[in-house]
Every structure is written in structure tokens, then in C-alpha cells.
Design an enzyme around this catalytic site. Structure first.
Site, PDB file in Angstrom:
ATOM      1  N   GLU A   1      35.100  37.338  30.139  1.00  0.00           N
ATOM      2  CA  GLU A   1      34.120  37.816  31.124  1.00  0.00           C
ATOM      3  C   GLU A   1      33.591  36.700  32.018  1.00  0.00           C
ATOM      4  O   GLU A   1      33.311  36.912  33.193  1.00  0.00           O
ATOM      5  CB  GLU A   1      32.937  38.490  30.405  1.00  0.00           C
ATOM      6  CG  GLU A   1      33.280  39.775  29.690  1.00  0.00           C
ATOM      7  CD  GLU A   1      33.731  39.518  28.251  1.00  0.00           C
ATOM      8  OE1 GLU A   1      33.972  40.491  27.541  1.00  0.00           O
ATOM      9  OE2 GLU A   1      33.858  38.334  27.866  1.00  0.00           O
TER      10      GLU A   1
ATOM     11  N   ASN B   1      31.199  34.814  24.529  1.00  0.00           N
ATOM     12  CA  ASN B   1      31.872  34.618  25.811  1.00  0.00           C
ATOM     13  C   ASN B   1      30.923  34.194  26.927  1.00  0.00           C
ATOM     14  O   ASN B   1      31.284  33.394  27.797  1.00  0.00           O
ATOM     15  CB  ASN B   1      32.585  35.911  26.222  1.00  0.00           C
ATOM     16  CG  ASN B   1      33.825  36.186  25.382  1.00  0.00           C
ATOM     17  OD1 ASN B   1      34.236  35.340  24.582  1.00  0.00           O
ATOM     18  ND2 ASN B   1      34.397  37.362  25.524  1.00  0.00           N
TER      19      ASN B   1
ATOM     20  N   ASP C   1      44.775  15.093  63.085  1.00  0.00           N
ATOM     21  CA  ASP C   1      44.506  14.727  64.463  1.00  0.00           C
ATOM     22  C   ASP C   1      44.419  13.201  64.538  1.00  0.00           C
ATOM     23  O   ASP C   1      44.091  12.535  63.556  1.00  0.00           O
ATOM     24  CB  ASP C   1      43.185  15.365  64.901  1.00  0.00           C
ATOM     25  CG  ASP C   1      42.889  15.134  66.375  1.00  0.00           C
ATOM     26  OD1 ASP C   1      43.844  15.116  67.160  1.00  0.00           O
ATOM     27  OD2 ASP C   1      41.716  14.965  66.718  1.00  0.00           O
TER      28      ASP C   1
ATOM     29  N   ILE D   1      39.040  40.032  27.146  1.00  0.00           N
ATOM     30  CA  ILE D   1      38.676  39.761  28.541  1.00  0.00           C
ATOM     31  C   ILE D   1      37.728  38.564  28.607  1.00  0.00           C
ATOM     32  O   ILE D   1      36.630  38.613  28.046  1.00  0.00           O
ATOM     33  CB  ILE D   1      38.005  40.998  29.181  1.00  0.00           C
ATOM     34  CG1 ILE D   1      38.981  42.186  29.199  1.00  0.00           C
ATOM     35  CG2 ILE D   1      37.542  40.677  30.597  1.00  0.00           C
ATOM     36  CD1 ILE D   1      38.369  43.469  29.680  1.00  0.00           C
TER      37      ILE D   1
ATOM     38  N   ALA E   1      36.878  41.204  23.407  1.00  0.00           N
ATOM     39  CA  ALA E   1      37.378  39.924  22.910  1.00  0.00           C
ATOM     40  C   ALA E   1      38.448  39.363  23.817  1.00  0.00           C
ATOM     41  O   ALA E   1      38.526  38.143  24.039  1.00  0.00           O
ATOM     42  CB  ALA E   1      37.933  40.106  21.492  1.00  0.00           C
TER      43      ALA E   1
END
Length: 870
Positions: A286, A709, A328, A284, A282
């Protein structure tokens, strides 16, 4: 080769190299080849695919997920184990592919040393491969040859060399075999040297090789590139910092939850482990790295449509925090073509567009300009060939319908004296209506000194001191404005014959033509837009300081209180002095590759995110060193494109400013996506922790959280990345690169919104628990959490209410919501999915509860924003 070598005579140079003017013998060449090795440039060490793949698993969050997968496997939950490992392997493959796409070796630098060369060995003229060239070889050069090694000129005839790949300036450099004065000589001023990678555009020469391979100027640039380390972007730093802190928090909380659960008599060790696994999954996010990558990739597609081709995804985010652009001049801020600005004839200075052919003096001036040059132009297509200065003269004629080829056919060239850097003149003899006439163009001071008359509309008049002073004043004024001034004169000849240097005298002075590589019209507005956005633009060029400063003033880079430096002045400054004056230096002229890296590094020392533009080999190390290296797509060398993170398909500075706007928008969208992911995860974390403390069963199975997730959360997060740029983004200063993404307001929103969704989910859990038990409770909590996070995607589109943002202004968010609902429905209502996702059937009352509870947090957030907005 020591610097004093530049001051040696040809004889001394040959003695130092221990060769004769006949060149090396075959045995001497073989010995030196064995000593120096093949004429190749260094190649960086490459990592194996396996090594890069293994590096993807070094992250602490990945280690926690692996531990969770193993625990899930031992607990008998094979589905969760397979899903977790599938996600980890997929992310590792994606990271490996990105690494090998982004990292390129210096193959382009090696390729530049591949051509053959004409050498003198054993008294014979041979053509050999450039990788067999060694110091001491005598090489013959002629127009069209690529210089394959650094060398000292022994003799040359009207030699011009294009060193743009090293110096960045497209105008050919005149060379001489004369020894030069002074101890420190800038690269562009070493007139008695030629360098590897340069192109001979005019004349012939004989050189002795002084350096090959990594000892050449080109090789030094390769060494700089190998030594230059790329910096992490602000987003990378923020995410790395966030990941490490999140990992530590997860470990501590998981350990606490496990110990808390195991001491409850009714829970087994296995159940306690499942709580810890559920909490880890829960907590992390992913899909975070994948979502960030996808959002960045979509940003690159949008930029590509606007001529900004992104090679490295991280450059998109870095652009959003750029605080200084080191640009430049030639081709980026300017049009990369010399253009006639003003003409002076018959005592009057006028614009080139106002030339009057009815005026005898002005008509004669144009006639000399066309006849005393070698450039040609296709007047139908506009394509031109020749020296940029002479091309500008031909284009001036074309502007008034006068074709140089017709003029040259009418007045054929009978003889010529080629341009010479010592004389600073070019003369051609032509048949005219008045008989053989000598036409000459060149430096004003030289021609004026040799002139005895001045051509006017009423014919030639004696050259008086007053007239000389007037011409000198006009020349001085034009030069101070950064214009290149050419003088033109003529002299009648008694007969057509071969010319001698003694003929270049007793002229009738005709007039002056001044020209410049003009600024791009859009550059002026782009620099102003950058300034408004809090971005400083600095010009770095190989051109002369006066010319560069004049252009910088026109574009708006050089303002009141600013200053300009050249390479020699920069060398005399310590880092402390440079740091002190850095904010006031607007122009750097006549700089080397080392100078460019030093300038970029100085800005980075101040904590600034620096972008650097360039097109030559000489720009490559600085492009790699900069936070965002920007190469030119049209005029840029392959080496500069390899080193850069972004390529401009149109070589236009204005495109960089557009890319900055997109970069700011992408960063804002990524931040919104991260807020969405973390607030949803926070809801699951709080729910799991509460269930553990309250002694309840696990509210979500690991497979539930992975489904949320990776599937239902990913689509709204990607949709947030497609949010259009909000008005006023370029009215704000660049964000502080050191500021944390997870600042206090962000953390407050993540926790507060997560708490509301968590309460709604646990309310659904209790309703299911009271109705039927843990299985239905887990299903209702899972369905509520999923649906609430889908609704929450609309909250994270911005800080304003959805009414102000417009529900349909981002159609992708509506599509993501619809697909998420469909996926949730498949899990809940398809019987085959029940065992895979561990869900129980829901009746009508259950569904109404889920729908109402899921929508409640979004309704509360939107009503609050509407009230605050009013």
C-alpha cells in the site's frame, strides 16, 4: 504566410496583404480582428479537480484493495475497512495535488503578447493593445520596444533585434528591409523579418504585420508544446508493469486460497473471505507509491542544495538513466559573455592579456576599440550595458586600468556613422592630439580593402600585398578556431564635420581583435565526467557551425570521427539517414524548434533516455519532449521554465552531471526500498498461503498487515531513501531503461529473504498456538513479522554487509528502527490498543521467542555476506 513572402519587395508585400503604406482603416482592422480573433496563444484544456481525483482510483491494485475493504466491512471488521479507505483517499489526494503542481498551461506565452504597439490606422499614429493587432497593420518600432507580432520590414534605420527568446542566441541580429535570396531561410537569417517576442535593442523601423497569435513563430512553438506528449520514465514503466502483473497474481492466488479454504468443512465462507482479504492486504504494498514519492522528494531537496531545482519528481529518477544530454551552448557550456582572446597589431599576434600600452600600435588599437563603441561599464561593480561585442572591448580596457568614460571625455565624439549590415562598419569622429580623426571598426575584409597603410610601432607603412596576405592569414586562423574577429582602422580628417559614406576610405589599418564566448572552466570537467559515466553530450545551438564546433572541441564534446550539422543540412536528411549518423553528430548549429524536437526524438527512437537543456522560448517544445527538460534559472525565459522538469539555478552544465549522480543514487535507494517492502510482503503472503493450505486459522488480521505496511515498514523504507551515494556510481554506464526493475537477482532476493522471515513468523505462530490458541498465535506471528521486517531494513541498505556499509553511516535507518520498535511496543503493551489491533498479552518467554526468531533471518543474511566478502 507562405515562404515566398520573405523574398517579396515591400510594395509586393503590401499588395499581397491588400494594404497601403498608410495602414488599415478602422473598419478593415475590425473585420480582420473578427476574422483572426484576438492576438492570443492557445491554451490547453484543463481537467477538473474531480476528474483528476477520480483518475487516481483507476489502478487495478486500488480496485483490489477496495474489494478487500468491502469484504472486510461485510465480515464485521470495521477497523480494517476504515484503515484501507483512509489510505486510498490519502493517496488520491496526494496524486491530485501533484498533478496540479506539475501541469501548467501556456500562460507565460500568452503574457508575452500583452504589450502595446504603435500602429498607423486611418493615417493616424495610435497606441493600442497587442491583442488588437491584425495582419496588415503598419507598426513603428524603436529601441526598447517588444515586437508584438511577426512582420515584414518596410523600412529600417540601423535596426538590431534581440531574438534570443526564439533562436537561443543573445547577440542582437541586424535587420534590413532588402528582399533576401533563396527559398529556404533559417529563422536567424531572415533579415527582413521581425518576430513576436523579440526585443528591439537599437535603431528604428516600420513593419507590416504578417502574422498574429498562433500563426506567429511564437505561436508555432505553443502549438508544438500542445502537441508534444511527455513520456513515462523508466521507473513509471517498471512500476506500472509490476503493478499490473502483481494485481493479476493476487487475484489468481486470492481466488485459489478462497476456494481451497471454503472446501474445508471446519471453515465458514466468512473465514475463507478473511483469508482472501488478508492475502490481498499482505500482497499489495500500500505504501509503495507514497514511499517512492517521498524518496524522490528528498532527492529533490538534496539537488536543490546543489542548484538543481526539480519541478517534477519523476525527473529525479529519469536523471539516473540519462544516456545523452542535448545541451545548449550559450550560457550553459559557455559563460554567456564575449571575451577578448587575441589581438594582432604591429605584425604580432598576442593574447589579450598580454597587450602592451607602451607599443604605439597596440595602444592605438585599444583607443579605437573604446572610442568607436557605445558600451559602458561600472568599473567598481563590474556591471556593463551595451552590445556584448562592445562590452568585451570595454572590459579589455578595464583589464589594463583604462576607463572608456575617461577616454571619451578626453576625446569627445563629434560625428558618427552607425553600424550598417551592408557596410559592415561603424565609424566615429573624434578630437585627438593630432586633430580630427576618424576611427572605424568592422569586418576585416571590408576594412582591409579600404586601407592603404598599416600602423606599426615606427609609424604607418605602405600596405603591401605581403602584408595583406599576412593579415588575411591571421583572420582565417582565428575564424577557424571559432573566434569572432573585428578589424580596426583610422584616418586623419581635415576638419570636424558631418560624416558621409565617402569618408570611409583611405584608412591606416591598425589591427585585429578576436573574441569568443569562452567555455565555463567546469564544463570541460563535467563533460569528461559525463563521458566516463557513459553519457554522450551533444551541443545544439543557434550559433554558426564553425564557432559551435570550435567551442565543442575545447570542451571535449567534439572528438575524432565526430561531425557537425547545421539546420539546412539536417532538413535535407531523412529520418533513416539521421538515425544512421546520429551517434557521430556532436554539434547541431543554426537549428529551429522543430529541429530540436527532431533531434531529441531521434535519440529516443534509439531507446535512449535524453535530457535537453535550453533557456529560450524556442527551446520549450524540446524541453517538454525530452525525458528530462532542463531550463536555465538565470537567463531562462518563463516559458522554458514552465516546460522543463528541472531548472538550473546557476545555469551551469556541471550541475546537470551532479544531478545525474544524485539521480542514480536515488534510483538505487528506491530499488532497495522496493526490495525491502516486497520481501516483507512476501513473508506475509507465504505465511497466509501456508496457513490456508495447512488448515490453520488466519495468522494475521488485515489490520495487522496494514499497521506493518503503513507504519513500521514506511519509516525504514524512507530511511533507505536517505542512503548516501556509493563510490563508483559514475564509473558505471547508464542502466538500460528497458531493463525490468524486478530482474532475476532481485526476485531471488525478494523470495529468499521473504521465505526466511515467513518461516520465522510461522514458527512463532506455532509456539503461540501450542501455548494458548489462535489469538496468542496471531499476536506472536504479528510481532515476529513486524520486528523481523524492522531488522530487515538494515539488510536492504545495500548488497554489502552492514559491517562494510557502517551501521552509523545512515543515521536515519537507526532512527526508523527505533521508532518502529516504539510503535510495536505501543500496540503490544498499551491496553487500549489490544481491542483495536486484536492482540493478546505476551509474557517474558513469548517476547524472547519473538525477539530471537525476528533477528534470526537478519543474522543469517549478514553472516552470509561477511563470508562472501572475505
Amino acid at each position: 504566410m507562405d515562404q515566398n513572402f520573405f523574398q517579396k519587395t515591400p510594395k509586393q508585400a503590401l499588395e499581397q496583404l491588400q494594404v497601403t503604406s498608410d495602414g488599415l482603416t478602422s473598419s478593415q482592422a475590425a473585420q480582420r480582428l473578427a476574422q483572426y480573433g484576438p492576438n492570443q496563444l492557445a491554451e490547453g484544456k484543463k481537467k477538473s479537480v474531480l476528474a483528476v481525483f477520480a483518475e487516481q482510483f483507476k489502478d487495478l491494485l486500488v480496485a483490489i484493495l477496495i474489494a478487500a475493504a468491502l469484504i472486510s466491512m461485510f465480515s464485521g471488521n470495521l477497523e480494517s475497512t476504515l484503515v484501507i479507505f483512509a489510505v486510498l483517499i490519502l493517496n488520491a489526494i496526494l496524486g491530485t495535488v501533484q498533478y496540479f503542481k506539475a501541469e501548467k498551461s501556456l500562460e507565460s506565452l500568452k503574457a508575452m503578447s500583452a504589450p502595446s504597439a504603435k500602429v498607423l490606422r486611418d493615417g493616424q499614429r495610435l497606441e493600442i493593445s497587442s491583442d488588437q493587432i491584425v495582419p496588415g497593420d503598419i507598426i513603428e518600432l524603436e529601441a526598447g520596444d517588444l515586437v508584438v507580432a511577426d512582420g515584414r520590414l518596410l523600412n529600417c534605420w540601423s535596426l538590431k533585434v534581440n531574438e534570443s527568446s526564439l533562436t537561443g542566441e543573445s547577440e542582437a541580429v541586424e535587420k534590413t528591409n532588402e528582399a533576401i535570396e533563396g527559398e529556404q531561410v533559417a529563422l536567424g537569417d531572415q533579415k527582413n523579418m521581425v518576430f513576436s517576442g523579440s526585443l528591439v535593442t537599437y535603431g528604428r523601423a516600420v513593419m507590416v504585420v504578417t502574422a498574429t497569435g498562433m500563426d506567429t513563430q511564437l505561436g508555432r512553438i505553443a502549438t508544438l508544446m500542445n502537441q508534444t506528449q511527455q513520456r513515462k520514465t523508466p521507473l513509471q514503466k517498471n512500476l506500472d508493469d509490476f503493478s499490473s502483473k502483481l494485481a493479476m497474481v493476487i487475484m489468481v492466488i486470492c481466488a485459489g486460497v478462497f476456494l481451497l479454504s471454503i472446501f474445508r468443512s471446519h471453515m465458514t465462507i466468512l473465514d475463507s473471505l478473511m483469508f482472501a482479504v488478508a492475502l490481498a492486504v499482505a500482497a499489495i504494498p500500500e505504501a509503495l507509491s507514497s514511499i517512492v514519492t517521498i524518496v524522490l522528494a528528498m532527492g529533490t531537496q538534496k539537488m536543490a542544495r546543489q542548484n538543481a531545482i526539480i519541478k517534477e519528481l519523476k525527473a529525479v529518477e529519469s536523471l539516473g538513466s540519462v544516456q545523452v544530454i542535448c545541451s545548449d551552448k550559450t550560457g550553459t557550456l559557455t559563460q554567456n559573455r564575449m571575451t577578448v582572446q587575441n589581438i594582432w597589431a604591429d605584425g604580432v599576434l598576442t593574447r589579450g592579456t598580454d597587450l602592451e600600452l607602451a607599443n604605439d600600435a597596440q595602444r592605438t588599437l585599444l583607443k579605437i576599440a573604446l572610442l568607436d563603441s557605445d558600451a559602458t561599464m561600472d568599473h567598481e561593480t563590474g556591471a556593463s550595458v551595451g552590445d556584448p561585442t562592445e562590452v568585451a572591448l570595454v572590459q579589455l580596457g578595464g583589464r589594463f586600468g583604462v576607463e572608456e568614460r575617461a577616454y571619451r571625455t578626453q576625446h569627445p565624439r563629434l560625428a558618427e556613422l552607425a553600424f550598417d549590415s551592408d557596410r559592415k562598419l561603424m565609424s566615429t569622429l573624434h578630437n585627438t592630439d593630432d586633430g580630427p580623426t576618424l576611427y572605424t571598426k568592422g569586418a576585416m575584409d571590408v576594412l582591409l580593402e579600404r586601407s592603404t597603410q598599416l600602423l606599426t610601432a615606427n609609424g604607418p607603412v605602405p600596405m603591401t600585398p605581403e602584408l595583406r596576405a599576412q593579415i588575411q592569414q591571421v583572420n582565417r586562423q582565428q575564424s577557424e578556431n571559432g573566434l569572432r574577429v573585428l578589424a580596426f582602422a583610422q584616418r586623419p580628417m581635415k576638419e570636424a564635420r558631418l560624416l558621409t559614406l565617402e569618408d570611409e576610405t583611405d584608412y591606416t589599418f591598425v589591427g585585429l581583435i578576436s573574441m569568443i564566448d569562452p567555455p565555463r572552466p567546469e564544463s570541460i570537467q563535467a563533460v569528461a565526467d559525463a563521458k566516463k559515466a557513459g553519457i554522450r553530450t551533444v551541443m545544439i545551438t543557434g550559433d554558426h557551425k564553425v564557432t559551435a564546433t570550435a567551442i565543442a572541441k575545447q570542451i571535449g564534446i567534439f572528438g575524432e570521427g565526430d561531425m557537425s550539422l547545421d539546420g539546412v543540412e539536417l532538413d535535407s536528411m531523412s529520418d533513416e539517414e539521421l538515425d544512421q549518423k546520429l551517434p557521430h553528430i556532436a554539434v547541431y548549429a543554426r537549428v529551429s524548434p522543430e529541429h530540436k524536437i527532431r533531434i531529441v526524438t531521434a535519440w529516443q527512437r534509439r531507446g535512449c533516455i535524453a535530457a535537453m537543456t535550453g533557456d529560450g522560448v524556442n527551446d520549450a517544445p524540446a524541453l517538454k519532449k525530452a525525458d528530462v527538460g532542463v531550463a536555465m534559472g538565470i537567463t531562462g525565459t518563463e516559458v522554458s521554465k514552465d516546460a522543463a522538469a528541472m531548472i538550473l539555478a546557476d545555469d551551469n552544465f556541471a550541475t546537470i552531471v551532479k544531478a545525474v549522480l544524485n539521480g542514480r543514487s536515488v534510483y538505487a535507494n528506491i530499488r532497495n526500498a522496493i526490495q525491502f517492502l516486497l520481501s516483507g510482503n512476501m513473508a506475509a503472503i507465504l505465511a497466509v498461503i501456508y496457513a490456508s493450505i495447512a488448515g490453520l486459522s488466519v495468522p494475521f488480521q488485515p489490520v495487522h498487515l496494514l499497521f506493518i505496511n503503513l507504519l513500521t515498514d514506511s519509516l525504514p523504507a524512507i530511511a533507505l531513501g536517505m542512503e548516501p551515494a556509493r563510490p563508483g556510481l559514475m564509473d558505471q554506464p547508464p542502466r538500460d531503461p528497458n531493463a525490468s526493475m524486478m530482474d532475476k537477482p532481485m526476485l531471488t532476493r525478494v523470495f529468499g529473504q521473504g521465505l526466511m522471515i515467513g518461516i520465522a513468523s510461522m514458527t512463532a505462530f506455532y509456539i503461540g498456538l501450542n501455548q494458548s490458541g489462535p489469538a496468542l498465535a496471531s499476536t506472536m506471528a504479528f510481532a515476529t513479522l513486524t520486528l523481523a521486517r524492522l531488522f530487515h531494513g538494515f539488510n536492504c541498505r545495500g548488497k554489502e554487509s552492514i559491517v562494510k556499509l557502517g551501521l552509523g553511516s545512515n543515521v536515519y535507518s537507526l532512527m526508523a528502527f527505533g521508532v518502529g520498535i516504539l510503535l510495536l511496543a505501543l500496540v503490544l503493551f498499551v491496553p487500549a490498543m489490544e481491542s483495536l489491533f486484536l492482540v493478546s498479552p505476551l509474557n517474558g518467554f513469548d517476547l524472547l521467542c519473538v525477539l530471537g526468531l525476528a533477528f534470526a533471518p537478519t543474522l543469517l543474511i549478514q553472516l552470509t555476506r561477511i563470508f562472501q566478502g572475505r
